[in-house]
Design a protein around this motif. Structure first.
Motif, PDB file in Angstrom:
ATOM      1  N   LEU A 313       0.418  -1.333   0.257  1.00  0.00           N
ATOM      2  CA  LEU A 313      -0.332  -0.245   0.061  1.00  0.00           C
ATOM      3  C   LEU A 313       0.607   1.291  -0.279  1.00  0.00           C
ATOM      4  N   LEU A 314       1.209   1.481   1.156  1.00  0.00           N
ATOM      5  CA  LEU A 314       3.057   2.174   0.911  1.00  0.00           C
ATOM      6  C   LEU A 314       3.672   2.452  -0.064  1.00  0.00           C
ATOM      7  N   THR A 315       3.852   1.110  -1.246  1.00  0.00           N
ATOM      8  CA  THR A 315       4.188   1.620  -2.554  1.00  0.00           C
ATOM      9  C   THR A 315       3.746   1.822  -3.754  1.00  0.00           C
ATOM     10  N   VAL A 316       2.424   2.009  -3.478  1.00  0.00           N
ATOM     11  CA  VAL A 316       1.709   2.235  -4.700  1.00  0.00           C
ATOM     12  C   VAL A 316       1.634   3.731  -4.011  1.00  0.00           C
ATOM     13  N   VAL A 317       0.997   4.003  -2.626  1.00  0.00           N
ATOM     14  CA  VAL A 317       0.815   5.645  -2.177  1.00  0.00           C
ATOM     15  C   VAL A 317       2.648   7.001  -2.900  1.00  0.00           C
ATOM     16  N   PHE A 318       3.064   5.775  -2.153  1.00  0.00           N
ATOM     17  CA  PHE A 318       3.911   6.940  -1.510  1.00  0.00           C
ATOM     18  C   PHE A 318       5.289   6.653  -2.577  1.00  0.00           C
ATOM     19  N   PHE A 319       5.682   5.037  -2.440  1.00  0.00           N
ATOM     20  CA  PHE A 319       7.003   5.269  -3.250  1.00  0.00           C
ATOM     21  C   PHE A 319       7.129   4.269  -4.416  1.00  0.00           C
ATOM     22  N   ALA A 320       5.674   5.010  -5.371  1.00  0.00           N
ATOM     23  CA  ALA A 320       5.690   3.837  -6.576  1.00  0.00           C
ATOM     24  C   ALA A 320       7.189   3.816  -7.634  1.00  0.00           C
ATOM     25  N   LYS A 321       7.477   5.334  -7.569  1.00  0.00           N
ATOM     26  CA  LYS A 321       8.287   5.534  -8.852  1.00  0.00           C
ATOM     27  C   LYS A 321      10.125   5.221  -8.248  1.00  0.00           C
ATOM     28  N   TYR A 322       9.956   5.195  -6.945  1.00  0.00           N
ATOM     29  CA  TYR A 322      11.361   5.015  -6.903  1.00  0.00           C
ATOM     30  C   TYR A 322      10.918   3.066  -6.357  1.00  0.00           C
ATOM     31  N   ALA A 323       9.769   1.851  -5.989  1.00  0.00           N
ATOM     32  CA  ALA A 323      10.289   0.872  -6.174  1.00  0.00           C
ATOM     33  C   ALA A 323      10.326   0.225  -8.029  1.00  0.00           C
ATOM     34  N   SER A 324      10.177   1.295  -8.846  1.00  0.00           N
ATOM     35  CA  SER A 324       9.398   1.120  -9.969  1.00  0.00           C
ATOM     36  C   SER A 324      10.536   0.332 -10.942  1.00  0.00           C
ATOM     37  N   GLN A 325      12.044   1.442 -10.072  1.00  0.00           N
ATOM     38  CA  GLN A 325      13.224   0.754 -10.433  1.00  0.00           C
ATOM     39  C   GLN A 325      13.786  -0.162 -10.576  1.00  0.00           C
ATOM     40  N   VAL A 326      12.725  -1.220  -9.610  1.00  0.00           N
ATOM     41  CA  VAL A 326      13.734  -2.574  -9.244  1.00  0.00           C
ATOM     42  C   VAL A 326      14.086  -3.560 -10.843  1.00  0.00           C
ATOM     43  N   PRO A 327      15.402  -3.585 -10.635  1.00  0.00           N
ATOM     44  CA  PRO A 327      15.713  -4.604 -12.100  1.00  0.00           C
ATOM     45  C   PRO A 327      14.811  -5.889 -12.080  1.00  0.00           C
ATOM     46  N   LEU A 328      14.026  -6.210 -13.350  1.00  0.00           N
ATOM     47  CA  LEU A 328      13.290  -7.608 -13.310  1.00  0.00           C
ATOM     48  C   LEU A 328      14.400  -8.587 -12.842  1.00  0.00           C
ATOM     49  N   ALA A 329      15.760  -8.252 -13.467  1.00  0.00           N
ATOM     50  CA  ALA A 329      16.544  -9.163 -13.496  1.00  0.00           C
ATOM     51  C   ALA A 329      17.313 -10.008 -12.086  1.00  0.00           C
ATOM     52  N   VAL A 330      17.334  -8.787 -10.962  1.00  0.00           N
ATOM     53  CA  VAL A 330      17.135  -8.589  -9.509  1.00  0.00           C
ATOM     54  C   VAL A 330      16.103  -9.823  -9.019  1.00  0.00           C
ATOM     55  N   LEU A 331      15.286  -9.570  -9.381  1.00  0.00           N
ATOM     56  CA  LEU A 331      14.322 -10.328  -9.235  1.00  0.00           C
ATOM     57  C   LEU A 331      13.853 -12.092  -9.757  1.00  0.00           C
ATOM     58  N   SER A 332      14.427 -12.182 -10.296  1.00  0.00           N
ATOM     59  CA  SER A 332      14.751 -12.861 -10.761  1.00  0.00           C
ATOM     60  C   SER A 332      16.120 -13.919 -10.141  1.00  0.00           C
ATOM     61  N   GLY A 333      17.564 -13.226 -10.330  1.00  0.00           N
ATOM     62  CA  GLY A 333      17.778 -13.595  -9.009  1.00  0.00           C
ATOM     63  C   GLY A 333      17.713 -14.462  -7.349  1.00  0.00           C
ATOM     64  N   ILE A 334      16.476 -13.566  -7.035  1.00  0.00           N
ATOM     65  CA  ILE A 334      15.983 -13.882  -5.904  1.00  0.00           C
ATOM     66  C   ILE A 334      15.307 -15.036  -6.046  1.00  0.00           C
ATOM     67  N   LEU A 335      14.836 -14.769  -6.997  1.00  0.00           N
ATOM     68  CA  LEU A 335      13.429 -16.070  -7.515  1.00  0.00           C
ATOM     69  C   LEU A 335      13.949 -17.669  -7.705  1.00  0.00           C
ATOM     70  N   ILE A 336      15.213 -17.012  -8.330  1.00  0.00           N
ATOM     71  CA  ILE A 336      15.925 -18.560  -8.477  1.00  0.00           C
ATOM     72  C   ILE A 336      16.598 -19.468  -7.550  1.00  0.00           C
ATOM     73  N   LYS A 337      17.088 -18.464  -6.282  1.00  0.00           N
ATOM     74  CA  LYS A 337      17.683 -19.094  -5.398  1.00  0.00           C
ATOM     75  C   LYS A 337      16.114 -19.718  -4.473  1.00  0.00           C
ATOM     76  N   VAL A 338      15.756 -19.066  -4.621  1.00  0.00           N
ATOM     77  CA  VAL A 338      14.113 -19.577  -3.353  1.00  0.00           C
ATOM     78  C   VAL A 338      13.582 -20.646  -4.518  1.00  0.00           C
ATOM     79  N   GLY A 339      13.880 -21.177  -5.667  1.00  0.00           N
ATOM     80  CA  GLY A 339      13.192 -22.083  -6.771  1.00  0.00           C
ATOM     81  C   GLY A 339      14.206 -23.419  -5.943  1.00  0.00           C
ATOM     82  N   VAL A 340      15.601 -22.765  -6.297  1.00  0.00           N
ATOM     83  CA  VAL A 340      16.677 -24.169  -5.341  1.00  0.00           C
ATOM     84  C   VAL A 340      16.389 -25.067  -4.324  1.00  0.00           C
ATOM     85  N   ASP A 341      16.191 -23.545  -3.511  1.00  0.00           N
ATOM     86  CA  ASP A 341      15.884 -24.102  -1.955  1.00  0.00           C
ATOM     87  C   ASP A 341      14.514 -25.101  -1.747  1.00  0.00           C
TER      88      ASP A 341
END
Length: 527
Positions: A313-341
């Motif tokens: 909710l805070l991201t949507v209301v206040f921090f959308a412009k910052y969260a929008s800069q998170v690279p999808l490649a970073v998320l993919s790296g995090i999720l691959i580690k999760v998948g392995v675990d």
């Protein structure tokens, strides 16, 4: 509860960042729009955590639920009230499941099914992140991702590869001393996002996020003539959400070594989904991927789930412009580690010593989870496991033909085939009832048959019907029939509707009485 507050907040924040692009994507995929996805994640995530029975569960839109929601939106085109009524009723049905104790049934899902499901989820997570890892648009399908992999490799973005590999290094090699303070996923998220922005890497990011608050919707203004279709979709969503959620709860139990409260969890999920309908949000369930991320990032109590929603909710209301800069490649790296675990390595370690049926069930569930459908995989796994269990139980049931009753004070004529005792040992049900039919054909020359049912621990209606048909067959052959049964089974026999055979047959509580009566009958006939 509050002693884990720091870990819960960190776990909730990390889960929220991962949940954000998924919620947006599921909203678009459903046809209701990105905002419907994000507010579905916020509302369901908060209230399911507040009222639910799995402390570490993170709830939100999921793939299976999105598919059904999309079908409902197509079925009720330009009719938002009917769609929201579907979502509202699905929540109400889930609440009723919890109230009436349906949730406890999840305990009967065998370990090979859970193992196959967990490992399948892990494989799905890894495969679906390949494109984001390479900086290429994803397909949302495991099969298509694998088929197109040669072409995808040619289109790989070098900047994305660098960012993704660095993320994996952080995820896999951050010392445990550090991760106890700050989860590796959160370190990777912050460090690699700043790194990407500072050095101006050319890579895909989350992108624009809607910032407006939702409008309040009343789902009750629907066409009553559509109620049958509305109920059909609502029941489907409720069942799917229930299975999806409770399986995720089992995954959480496996990782945290705790026990969830299934019925309370269903009530929390139902409340969350029902409330989603008032803000135009799409429904969801306990999300395996996000729940695992929460646990891995330190989440311990339901505060982590509520933090996840508040952060969205805070991201949507206040921090959308910052969260929008998170690279999808970073998320993919995090999720691959999760998948392995999340892959269940314990099953693979004991694979050589388990029964081949259990191995077949696990592999079947894994393959169906990855390549077909999660719910179908679980359904098929449970069905195969049930058939396997029924077969094993039925093999343990024995029906013996005895010519003499040893240690009996009565003299049975064993020099001819006048009297036979059929002794049933073990569960007598639809899986083993056929044994009686096979055995009875071998004693049709006898004049008297005693069916000894005292060693039957379990008796179902199929077995009772088989006994009734057997009695009818023996009477056709002019064979006298007696039953020796426990009192509880005798009451069931005589209550069978229209069962004149049971009402007329001689039923005894012990073998001596049965033999005594047959001996008296023989004496009367001879006189």
């Amino acid at each position: 509860m509050f002693k884990y507050i720091k870990n819960d907040i960190l776990g909730g924040i990390t889960a929220a960042v991962v949940a954000l692009p998924l919620a947006l994507a599921f909203g678009v995929a459903s046809g209701a729009g990105a905002q419907a996805g994000i507010y579905g994640a916020i509302i369901l995530g908060f209230f399911a955590a507040l009222f639910g029975g799995t402390p570490t569960q993170i709830s939100g839109p999921t793939g299976p639920m999105t598919v059904i929601t999309a079908a409902a939106i197509v079925a009720f085109q330009n009719d938002l009230s009917s769609v929201m009524m579907v979502i509202f009723l699905s929540g109400v049905i889930q609440i009723s499941f919890g109230v009436f104790g349906i949730g406890k049934w999840i305990r009967f899902i065998p370990y090979p099914v859970i193992s196959g499901f967990m490992s399948g989820i892990g494989v799905i997570i890894i495969v679906l992140q390949i494109n984001s890892f390479l900086g290429v648009d994803g397909y949302g399908s495991v099969i298509q991702t694998l088929i197109e992999l040669p072409n995808t490799l040619h289109l790989a973005n070098k900047d994305s590869l660098v960012i993704a590999y660095m993320t994996l290094i952080i995820m896999f090699f951050t010392p445990k001393v550090v991760t106890k303070i700050i989860p590796s996923a959160l370190i990777a998220l912050i460090v690699m996002t700043v790194f990407t922005i500072y050095y101006g890497f050319d890579t895909k990011v989350i992108g624009e996020i809607p910032t407006s608050l939702p409008e309040f919707i009343l789902p009750f203004n629907f066409d009553i003539l559509k109620i049958s279709d509305i109920l059909m979709y609502a029941v489907t969503l409720a069942l799917l959400g229930t299975i999806d959620t409770l399986l995720t709860s089992l995954v959480a139990d496996s990782m945290t070594k705790t026990k969830h409260r299934p019925n309370k969890e269903l009530i929390g999920q139902g409340i969350g989904n029902a409330l989603c309908s008032f803000v135009g949000g799409i429904p969801g369930a306990g999300a395996t991927m996000r729940t695992v991320i929460n646990i891995k990032s330190g989440g311990v109590t339901n505060i982590s789930g509520m933090t996840h929603s508040i952060m969205l909710l805070l991201t949507v209301v206040f921090f959308a412009k910052y969260a929008s800069q998170v690279p999808l490649a970073v998320l993919s790296g995090i999720l691959i580690k999760v998948g392995v675990d999340i892959i269940d390595y314990r099953f693979f370690k004991i694979m050589k010593v388990i029964h081949k049926n259990d191995l077949l069930i696990m592999i079947t569930v894994l393959l169906l989870t990855v390549f077909v459908d999660l719910i179908m995989a679980v359904g098929a796994g449970i069905t195969f496991a049930a058939i396997s269990a029924i077969y094993k139980i039925s093999k343990q049931t024995k029906i013996q033909t005895i010519r003499a009753f040893k240690n009996s004070p009565f003299d049975i004529d064993i020099d001819n085939y006048e009297i036979r005792i059929l002794k049933i040992d073990g569960a007598f049900f639809f899986g083993s009832a056929m044994l009686l039919e096979q055995r009875i054909k071998k004693v049709l020359k006898a004049k008297y048959i005693i069916i000894d049912c005292r060693n039957i621990p379990f008796l179902d209606i199929s077995a009772i019907i088989t006994l009734e048909e057997t009695i009818n067959l023996l009477r056709d052959y002019k064979i006298g029939v007696s039953l020796v049964v426990k009192e509880r089974d005798r009451r069931r026999f005589v209550k069978v509707e229209d069962s004149e055979h049971f009402k007329s047959v001689n039923i005894y509580k012990n073998m001596d009485l049965a033999i005594n009566e047959i001996q008296k009958e023989k004496l009367n006939i001879s006189e």
